[in-house]
Motif scaffolding. Structure first.
Motif, PDB file in Angstrom:
ATOM      1  N   ARG A 136      -6.157  -1.366  -3.700  1.00  8.08           N
ATOM      2  CA  ARG A 136      -6.920  -1.417  -4.113  1.00  8.08           C
ATOM      3  C   ARG A 136      -7.651  -0.940  -4.922  1.00  8.08           C
ATOM      4  O   ARG A 136      -7.873   0.286  -4.975  1.00  8.08           O
ATOM      5  N   ASN A 196      -6.715  -0.146  11.833  1.00  8.22           N
ATOM      6  CA  ASN A 196      -5.896  -0.158  10.638  1.00  8.22           C
ATOM      7  C   ASN A 196      -7.044  -1.998   9.910  1.00  8.22           C
ATOM      8  O   ASN A 196      -6.796  -2.897  10.207  1.00  8.22           O
ATOM      9  N   SER A 253      -9.741   3.648   9.516  1.00  7.59           N
ATOM     10  CA  SER A 253     -10.359   2.918   8.479  1.00  7.59           C
ATOM     11  C   SER A 253     -11.121   3.366   8.516  1.00  7.59           C
ATOM     12  O   SER A 253     -12.154   4.015   8.812  1.00  7.59           O
ATOM     13  N   ILE A 308     -10.029  -3.047   6.885  1.00  8.04           N
ATOM     14  CA  ILE A 308     -10.588  -2.306   5.195  1.00  8.04           C
ATOM     15  C   ILE A 308     -11.899  -2.548   5.375  1.00  8.04           C
ATOM     16  O   ILE A 308     -11.990  -4.307   5.689  1.00  8.04           O
ATOM     17  N   GLU A 367       1.026  -0.938  -0.189  1.00  8.54           N
ATOM     18  CA  GLU A 367      -0.048   0.048   0.018  1.00  8.54           C
ATOM     19  C   GLU A 367       0.483   1.021  -0.033  1.00  8.54           C
ATOM     20  O   GLU A 367       0.048   2.620  -0.487  1.00  8.54           O
ATOM     21  N   LYS A 408      -3.450   5.695   9.214  1.00  5.67           N
ATOM     22  CA  LYS A 408      -3.886   4.242   8.871  1.00  5.67           C
ATOM     23  C   LYS A 408      -3.727   3.422   9.950  1.00  5.67           C
ATOM     24  O   LYS A 408      -4.540   2.872   9.908  1.00  5.67           O
ATOM     25  N   LEU A 456      -6.316   7.981   3.516  1.00  6.34           N
ATOM     26  CA  LEU A 456      -7.163   7.622   3.504  1.00  6.34           C
ATOM     27  C   LEU A 456      -8.482   8.388   2.520  1.00  6.34           C
ATOM     28  O   LEU A 456      -9.212   9.110   2.037  1.00  6.34           O
ATOM     29  N   SER A 468      -4.583  -2.887   5.853  1.00  2.83           N
ATOM     30  CA  SER A 468      -5.191  -1.768   4.616  1.00  2.83           C
ATOM     31  C   SER A 468      -3.302  -1.992   4.167  1.00  2.83           C
ATOM     32  O   SER A 468      -3.144  -2.151   2.670  1.00  2.83           O
ATOM     33  N   CYS A 469      -2.345  -2.070   4.507  1.00  2.00           N
ATOM     34  CA  CYS A 469      -0.391  -2.315   3.888  1.00  2.00           C
ATOM     35  C   CYS A 469      -0.566  -3.171   3.363  1.00  2.00           C
ATOM     36  O   CYS A 469       0.409  -3.001   2.168  1.00  2.00           O
TER      37      CYS A 469
END
Length: 260
Positions: free
Chosen positions: A259, A210, A174, A212, A71, A170, A124, A254-255
């Motif tokens: 996406r 954190n 999230s 998603i 990410e 983040k 974000l 998220s890392c």
């Protein structure tokens, strides 16, 4: 109409490499177990695929211990992708390794050329704006350069500030849906989410922030039962994935993916 802030048709991931044991960390809380991390990563990829999304799985990069955390290398939006400029010198080379995969699916690729730095973990994207948190890895010059690129694409960027001692913006928040944010109390106290619906992670479960939202699922790190229950009670379809090994390298849900 789809919502580009949480409805996705594709994701990019990268398998962890054996060199992950040399990854960056704010404090040493143990060496990651590669076999456990590979199992957790496979669960993560399978969960993304369950939503019907295509997952582009990239091979490990031994030369870059932190490359599993894709990410940070790019910001992917409907209009195009922006290649980042990481604030950690050992991670700079990851951007060039990611670029071919994004060029295969995007026509418009922009670059943060510097001298500033910015990492995807500080960005974000909500239903109305792009929030960018200044941090140890993202500086004012990097934010300003990204703002200029996003203006071309019709996105407004708002600069906010990551709390001291928190690696990425983040790390502490999230997106749950276009107008709802999951946050730690310390981050929301800064006032950065005024006008949004904010749900707080449970006290002592700050690492659950954190997570998603990926299509129908909210994907959370396992081990934070009160936060998971709160999200389920709020109507979200929660999937919990073990994050014990990534957390040793300050990494979270998220890392592990780009996406779009």
């Amino acid at each position: 109409m789809t919502n580009p802030s949480f409805e996705f048709s594709r994701a990019v991931t990268r398998r962890p490499s054996a060199s992950i044991i040399n990854g960056l960390r704010a404090e040493d809380i143990g060496t990651p177990d590669l076999d456990q991390m590979l199992a957790d990563h496979a669960h993560y990829v399978a969960t993304l695929k369950e939503t019907g999304a295509e997952v582009i799985e990239l091979p490990p990069l031994e030369a870059y211990p932190d490359a599993v955390f894709v990410e940070d290398t790019a910001l992917c939006l409907p209009q195009g992708a922006v290649m980042m400029r990481p604030g950690a010198p050992s991670r700079m080379g990851e951007v060039a390794e990611m670029e071919p995969a994004l060029r295969a699916v995007y026509e418009d690729i922009r670059q943060i050329s510097g001298p500033g730095h910015i990492e995807g973990g500080d960005i974000l994207v909500t239903g109305r704006e792009v929030l960018v948190g200044r941090s140890d890895r993202t500086d004012a010059a990097g934010v300003a350069e990204l703002a200029g690129i996003l203006a071309d694409w019709g996105h407004s960027l708002r600069e906010v500030f990551t709390p001291p001692g928190v690696l990425h913006f983040k790390t502490d928040c999230s997106l749950l849906d276009a107008d709802t944010i999951l946050s730690t109390k310390r981050l929301e106290a800064s006032g950065c989410f005024e006008g949004y619906n904010v749900l707080h992670v449970a006290d002592g479960e700050e690492a659950a922030a954190n997570s998603i939202r990926f299509n129908q699922y909210v994907i959370c790190p396992a081990g934070f039962p009160r936060t998971a229950e709160m999200l389920s009670n709020a109507g979200y379809d929660v999937v919990q994935i073990n994050n014990s090994e990534c957390s040793k390298l300050d990494g979270g849900m998220s890392c592990l993916s780009l996406r779009f």
